[in-house]
Design a protein around this motif. Structure first.
Motif, short mmCIF file in Angstrom:
data_model
loop_
_atom_site.label_atom_id
_atom_site.label_comp_id
_atom_site.label_asym_id
_atom_site.label_seq_id
_atom_site.Cartn_x
_atom_site.Cartn_y
_atom_site.Cartn_z
N SER A 117 -45.50 -17.54 3.14
CA SER A 117 -46.00 -16.16 3.07
C SER A 117 -46.15 -15.61 4.48
O SER A 117 -46.05 -16.36 5.46
N GLY A 118 -46.44 -14.33 4.53
CA GLY A 118 -46.62 -13.67 5.82
C GLY A 118 -47.87 -14.16 6.54
O GLY A 118 -47.84 -14.43 7.75
N VAL A 119 -48.95 -14.29 5.78
CA VAL A 119 -50.20 -14.68 6.45
C VAL A 119 -50.10 -16.10 7.00
O VAL A 119 -50.66 -16.40 8.06
N ASN A 122 -48.39 -15.90 10.27
CA ASN A 122 -49.31 -15.43 11.31
C ASN A 122 -50.29 -16.53 11.72
O ASN A 122 -50.59 -16.70 12.90
N PHE A 148 -52.64 -4.82 10.33
CA PHE A 148 -52.85 -5.66 9.15
C PHE A 148 -52.10 -6.96 9.36
O PHE A 148 -50.91 -6.95 9.65
N HIS A 149 -52.81 -8.09 9.25
CA HIS A 149 -52.17 -9.37 9.50
C HIS A 149 -52.33 -10.37 8.37
O HIS A 149 -51.95 -11.52 8.52
N GLY A 150 -52.89 -9.94 7.23
CA GLY A 150 -52.99 -10.84 6.09
C GLY A 150 -54.43 -11.13 5.70
O GLY A 150 -55.36 -10.58 6.28
N GLU A 200 -48.01 -5.26 15.51
CA GLU A 200 -46.88 -4.97 14.63
C GLU A 200 -45.98 -3.99 15.38
O GLU A 200 -46.47 -3.06 16.02
N GLU A 205 -49.49 -1.35 6.83
CA GLU A 205 -50.66 -1.00 6.01
C GLU A 205 -51.48 0.10 6.68
O GLU A 205 -52.11 0.91 6.02
N ASP A 233 -46.11 -9.31 14.80
CA ASP A 233 -46.16 -9.49 13.35
C ASP A 233 -45.08 -8.60 12.75
O ASP A 233 -45.24 -7.39 12.62
N VAL A 235 -43.76 -9.04 9.74
CA VAL A 235 -43.71 -9.37 8.31
C VAL A 235 -43.20 -8.18 7.49
O VAL A 235 -42.37 -8.34 6.61
N GLN A 236 -43.70 -6.98 7.83
CA GLN A 236 -43.31 -5.80 7.04
C GLN A 236 -42.15 -5.02 7.68
O GLN A 236 -41.24 -4.56 6.98
N LYS A 270 -41.98 -11.10 3.68
CA LYS A 270 -41.56 -9.97 2.85
C LYS A 270 -40.05 -9.93 2.56
O LYS A 270 -39.58 -10.71 1.75
#
Ligand SMILES: *Cc1c(COP(=O)(O)O)cnc(C)c1O
Length: 428
Positions: A117-119, A122, A148-150, A200, A205, A233, A235-236, A270
Motif C-alpha cells: 500500500s501507499g502508507v 511511506n 496527506f501521507h496515509g 508530494e 487529498e 510521496d 503515491v497519488q 495507487k
C-alpha cells in the motif's frame, strides 16, 4: 388497454438496501460512504446494482489506471497465478526483480522495495530517513501543511492535516509541518535534528496543488546544503498521471536545471497496481543499501502475483502510449473546465492540476449549499452521482477528477456535459 409493467423481483429490488445493511451491521464505520452500491465495470464505465450506469472520473482514487476490469489485468492474474502466487521474501523470483528494474529505469539509478500500500511505502521512507540520520542523532522529518501521507500512526503524524490526527494522540514524534510551496518556511524549520523533507509533487487529498518548479529546485539545493534526504510521496501523483512518469518530471519540463533534478527516494502505490494492492519505494544511490538485511520487511510485499500485474500495467501504458493520452485528454478536460469556470464564476472558483489529476475548486458561497449539512464538495459530488458521474471530493470545496489513464476523449466530453448540467442547475 392498461399497460402492465411487471415489478422487478423483490430480491433485486432490495439488493442495494440489503448490501448497505450488511455494511451497517458488520463493517467498522470508519468511512463516510456515498449512497452507491456498485456492481461491475468496464473501462471508465461502472454500473450500480440497480443497473444505473456511471462514467468514472474518480478511478477508485487514482488507482484504476487502466479502468475497470481490464483484460490485461485478468490475463496477468490468470497467467501468473497458474505459476506462482506467493513465496515470501525469503526467496528470489523473476517478477519482483523485473519490476524493480523497470521502475528504476523510469526514475533513475537506484533500488526498489515493495509493499502492499501507499502508507507502507511511506513508512519505509520514514525508516530509511531515521536510519540515515541515526548515528548523528538526527530523526526529524519536515512535511507540509495540507499534505496527506496515509493512515498509520507515523503517517498521520507526517500528514499536515489536523482531522486525521484527532483522537489518536500522542503523535509519533519527529514530524513538523510548514506551508507548501514556501521555501523560506522550509529553510527556517530545519533544526540540528532534521534528517529529511517529504513532499508530494502534487498535493492530492489537500486539493490538487502542484509544487512550483522553483520549490522543487530550491528543496533539492536545501537538502544538499543541509545533508537532508529529499523524499517525495508519489503515491497519488505518480505513475504517468500527470503526463510524465513522475510529477516532478512534468513540472520541471523545460525549466533550466530541471532535467538534473532527482529526489533521494520516492513512494509509489495507487495506479501502480491498477487495483491490485501493491506499493513500492525507490531510493537512489548512495542510499539504496541503507536498509540492509533484517532492517525492514513484509510478508506479502512484492509477491509474484502483484509484480506480474504491475509489470503488465506498465507494458500496456507504454504500448498504448497512455502517458500521451493522460497529457492530451487531461489538458482538454482542464481547459474545458476552466472555460466552464469563466462561464459560471459563482459556482467554480479555480481549476488546477496536471494531466489526469485535476482539481475543481467550488466557489465559497454557492446559495444551494448554504446552511448546515455536508460539505459543498460532498454535496456537489452527490449531484454528480445523480447525474451519472463519479468524482472524488477533497477538502471542503474541491472536486477531484482522477480517471483511468486510458480515458477516451469522447468520454471526457460526456463527463464535461454532465458536469456542466450540474453547474448550470446550481447557477439557477
Ligand atoms: C492514498 C495516499 C497515501 C496512502 O496510500 P494507501 O494505499 O491508502 O495506504 C499516501 N500518500 C498519498 C499522497 C496518497 O494519495
Amino acid at each position: 388497454m392498461k399497460e402492465i409493467v411487471p415489478q422487478p423481483p423483490a430480491i433485486v429490488h432490495n439488493e442495494a438496501a440489503e448490501i448497505q445493511s450488511l455494511f451497517h451491521q458488520n463493517v467498522v464505520p470508519s468511512y463516510g460512504r456515498f449512497d452507491l452500491v456498485l456492481s461491475h465495470g468496464s473501462g471508465s464505465q461502472i454500473w450500480d446494482v440497480s443497473g444505473k450506469r456511471y462514467l468514472d472520473f474518480g478511478g477508485g482514487i487514482a488507482v484504476c489506471s487502466l479502468g475497470h476490469a481490464p483484460a490485461a489485468i485478468t490475463e496477468a492474474l490468470v497467467e501468473q497465478s497458474r505459476r506462482l502466487v506467493h513465496v515470501s521474501n525469503f526467496y528470489y523470483h523473476a517478477p519482483q526483480g523485473r519490476l524493480a528494474q523497470a521502475l528504476a529505469s523510469l526514475i533513475g539509478p537506484g533500488k526498489c522495495f515493495f509493499s502492499n500500500s501507499g502508507v507502507e511505502a511511506n513508512e519505509g521512507l520514514f525508516k530509511l530517513a531515521r536510519k540515515f540520520g541515526h548515528d548523528e542523532g538526527r530523526f526529524e522529518i519536515i512535511t507540509t501543511v495540507n499534505s496527506f501521507h496515509g493512515r498509520t500512526l507515523a503517517a498521520i503524524a507526517a500528514t499536515g492535516q489536523e482531522k486525521v490526527k484527532k483522537g489518536f494522540e500522542p503523535a509519533v514524534p519527529g514530524f513538523r509541518h510548514v506551508p507548501y510551496n514556501d521555501l523560506a518556511a522550509m529553510r527556517a524549520a530545519i533544526s540540528p535534528a532534521t534528517v529529511a523533507i517529504m513532499i508530494e509533487g502534487v498535493q492530492g487529498e489537500g486539493g490538487v496543488t502542484p509544487a512550483t518548479p522553483e520549490y522543487l529546485l530550491g528543496l533539492r539545493q536545501l537538502c544538499d546544503e543541509k545533508k537532508l534526504l529529499l523524499l517525495m510521496d508519489s503515491v497519488q501523483c505518480g505513475h504517468f498521471r500527470t503526463g510524465r512518469f513522475q510529477s516532478y518530471q512534468r513540472i520541471l519540463e523545460g525549466v533550466p536545471g530541471g532535467d538534473k533534478f532527482m529526489p533521494d527516494a520516492l513512494s509509489m502505490a495507487k495506479s501502480l497496481g491498477g487495483g491490485f494492492p501493491i506499493g513500492a519505494f525507490w531510493v537512489r544511490q548512495p542510499y539504496a543499501d541503507l536498509l540492509g538485511a533484517g532492517s525492514h520487511g513484509t510478508t506479502y510485499g512484492g509477491s509474484p502475483l502483484a509484480c506480474a500485474v504491475a509489470l503488465k500495467i506498465l507494458e500496456v501504458i507504454q504500448h498504448e502510449k497512455l502517458v500521451d493520452n493522460a497529457r492530451e485528454v487531461g489538458g482538454f478536460l482542464k481547459t474545458r473546465l476552466q472555460e466552464l469556470g469563466q462561464k459560471y464564476p459563482g459556482i467554480i472558483q479555480t481549476v488546477r492540476g496536471l494531466g489526469l489529476m485535476i482539481g475543481m475548486e467550488l466557489a465559497s458561497n454557492i446559495p444551494a449549499f448554504a446552511g448546515e449539512g455536508k460539505t459543498p464538495a460532498v454535496r456537489f459530488t452527490n449531484l454528480l452521482h445523480a447525474a451519472g458521474l463519479l468524482a472524488i471530493p477533497a477538502g471542503t470545496q474541491i472536486i477531484r477528477f482522477l480517471p483511468a489513464l486510458n480515458l477516451h476523449r469522447n468520454e471526457a466530453e460526456e463527463g464535461l456535459k454532465i458536469i456542466e448540467s450540474v453547474v448550470a442547475n446550481l447557477a439557477g
